[in-house]
Design a protein around this motif. Structure first.
Motif, PDB file in Angstrom:
ATOM      1  N   MET A   1       1.511  -4.818   4.654  1.00  0.00           N
ATOM      2  CA  MET A   1       0.176  -4.304   4.337  1.00  0.00           C
ATOM      3  C   MET A   1       0.281  -2.863   3.880  1.00  0.00           C
ATOM      4  SD  MET A   1      -3.255  -4.169   6.727  1.00  0.00           S
ATOM      5  CE  MET A   1      -2.616  -2.896   7.832  1.00  0.00           C
ATOM      6  N   PRO A   2      -0.222  -2.548   2.684  1.00  0.00           N
ATOM      7  CA  PRO A   2      -0.193  -1.165   2.223  1.00  0.00           C
ATOM      8  C   PRO A   2      -1.102  -0.290   3.071  1.00  0.00           C
ATOM      9  CG  PRO A   2      -1.539  -2.484   0.765  1.00  0.00           C
ATOM     10  CD  PRO A   2      -0.881  -3.442   1.713  1.00  0.00           C
ATOM     11  N   ALA A   3      -0.805   0.994   3.120  1.00  0.00           N
ATOM     12  CA  ALA A   3      -1.628   1.918   3.900  1.00  0.00           C
ATOM     13  C   ALA A   3      -3.001   2.100   3.270  1.00  0.00           C
ATOM     14  CB  ALA A   3      -0.923   3.259   4.035  1.00  0.00           C
ATOM     15  N   ILE A   4      -3.066   2.149   1.934  1.00  0.00           N
ATOM     16  CA  ILE A   4      -4.308   2.448   1.227  1.00  0.00           C
ATOM     17  C   ILE A   4      -4.524   1.458   0.092  1.00  0.00           C
ATOM     18  CG2 ILE A   4      -5.559   4.162  -0.164  1.00  0.00           C
ATOM     19  CD1 ILE A   4      -4.016   6.344   1.278  1.00  0.00           C
ATOM     20  N   SER A   5      -5.755   1.023  -0.058  1.00  0.00           N
ATOM     21  CA  SER A   5      -6.165   0.253  -1.233  1.00  0.00           C
ATOM     22  C   SER A   5      -7.005   1.171  -2.118  1.00  0.00           C
ATOM     23  CB  SER A   5      -6.999  -0.977  -0.831  1.00  0.00           C
ATOM     24  OG  SER A   5      -6.227  -1.894  -0.084  1.00  0.00           O
ATOM     25  N   ALA A  80      -9.035  -6.256  -1.197  1.00  0.00           N
ATOM     26  CA  ALA A  80      -8.195  -5.204  -0.631  1.00  0.00           C
ATOM     27  C   ALA A  80      -7.564  -5.658   0.679  1.00  0.00           C
ATOM     28  CB  ALA A  80      -9.026  -3.949  -0.411  1.00  0.00           C
ATOM     29  N   ILE A  81      -6.337  -5.203   0.926  1.00  0.00           N
ATOM     30  CA  ILE A  81      -5.645  -5.510   2.177  1.00  0.00           C
ATOM     31  C   ILE A  81      -5.134  -4.246   2.862  1.00  0.00           C
ATOM     32  CG2 ILE A  81      -4.980  -7.832   1.436  1.00  0.00           C
ATOM     33  CD1 ILE A  81      -2.182  -6.724   0.843  1.00  0.00           C
ATOM     34  N   GLY A  82      -5.407  -3.077   2.293  1.00  0.00           N
ATOM     35  CA  GLY A  82      -4.941  -1.832   2.881  1.00  0.00           C
ATOM     36  C   GLY A  82      -5.688  -1.480   4.154  1.00  0.00           C
ATOM     37  N   LYS A  83      -5.074  -0.641   4.974  1.00  0.00           N
ATOM     38  CA  LYS A  83      -5.727  -0.168   6.191  1.00  0.00           C
ATOM     39  C   LYS A  83      -6.919   0.710   5.839  1.00  0.00           C
ATOM     40  CE  LYS A  83      -4.790   2.274  10.540  1.00  0.00           C
ATOM     41  NZ  LYS A  83      -3.744   2.951  11.368  1.00  0.00           N
TER      42      LYS A  83
END
Length: 324
Positions: A1-5, A80-83
């Motif tokens: 999971m990326p940190a940011i979307s 989106a999947i970012g945190k």
């Protein structure tokens, strides 16, 4: 999971979007996904999206039927999947630094929303716009949202689950304050807010915004938006402040964009009651004078004078930029 979307809604931006995308790819922070949401563009925007998707695996591209800015943002959030999430507009751009500092602050403070400063600029000048709130309490930031804090989402790193946790989405069918409405909806909740004193987003002022289409439907939509804010903030102490702010916005949009629609008499009939509150508006003194004249039945000559002054101002800035 990326940190940011990073979500970029796009509609007919083939001539401007490359600068935006290139600047995002040049970020010193690299743990992100970049979602390009083509909202039914009729130009070459989708081809450019495809071109970039082949260059960088972090880029996700989506093509959908045109539904407007809010619909494109909501679509981006659904993918989106970012945190954390942050938005960018395809006609703006970002400096290389910024996301790394925003992310570090968000993680350190365990913040739901991390705010920062930004730049406002045109082709001749750039201004640093401080967005430091006086308090980091959500109820206090909500009050400032209708005073000295911009409602933009482009300078706010927001935990993605804030939207789902509180059932918040961007409102459809309105134009110009989708961000502010959504931020108000979020700030009604007791979220953790942080601030990082950095500006990396360049909000590019477009002179065409002074000549947007305006008609009776525009006025009715603006009044509808006013009522949306009234309903959203019902029972909250900030409601009177917000309502007055949106009433001022109805008047300001009519003044700036209505010269092809309002006669001097029609403008006076609709806005004569604003004469006594023009002094409190956040406008230059000469513009306030022209607004006052418009409310007294001199709208057409007043707005022509304002546009003439702005053309002279831009000419002066152009000359100065060439001299320097």
């Amino acid at each position: 999971m990326p940190a940011i979307s990073i979500i970029v809604p796009i509609f007919n931006m083939e001539h401007l979007m490359r600068r935006c995308i290139d600047s995002l790819l040049a970020q010193t922070f690299t743990d992100y996904e970049l979602l390009l949401i083509d909202d039914g563009s009729k130009d070459g925007s989708w081809s450019i999206c495809q071109e970039y998707a082949h260059k960088d695996a972090r880029i996700g591209i989506y093509h959908k039927e045109n539904g407007g800015l809010s619909d494109a943002r909501n679509y981006g959030l659904s993918k989106a999947i970012g945190k954390y999430t942050i938005f960018a507009d395809p006609d703006d751009w970002v400096s290389p630094e910024g996301l790394d500092r925003l992310y570090a602050t968000a993680e350190r403070e365990q913040a739901d929303m991390t705010m920062c400063d930004l730049y406002r600029e045109d082709e001749y000048s750039r201004h640093y716009v401080c967005q430091r709130p006086q308090s980091l309490q959500a109820e206090d930031v909500l009050k400032e949202l209708f005073a000295n804090i911009q409602g933009f989402t482009v300078n706010k790193l927001i935990r993605r689950d804030v939207y789902t946790r509180f059932g918040i989405s961007y409102p459809k069918g309105i134009y110009g304050c989708e961000d502010q409405y959504t931020m108000a909806a979020i700030l009604l909740h007791d979220i953790k807010i942080a601030y990082e004193p950095v500006a990396f987003y360049h909000y590019v002022y477009n002179s065409a915004s002074l000549t947007r289409h305006y008609d009776e439907c525009t006025y009715e939509v603006d009044v509808h938006v006013l009522e949306m804010f009234r309903t959203l903030l019902e029972g909250n102490a900030v409601q009177p402040i917000a309502v007055r702010s949106k009433e001022d916005a109805v008047f300001a949009r009519a003044f700036w964009n209505g010269r092809g629609y309002y006669s001097s008499t029609a403008f006076k009939q609709r806005f004569v009651s604003f004469r006594d509150r023009i002094s409190s508006l956040n406008e230059m003194t000469v513009v306030k004078g022209c607004m006052a004249a418009a409310c007294r039945g001199w709208y057409q000559p007043a707005i022509r004078m304002v546009f003439l002054l702005f053309r002279v101002k831009r000419l002066i800035k152009c000359v100065k930029s060439h001299i320097s």
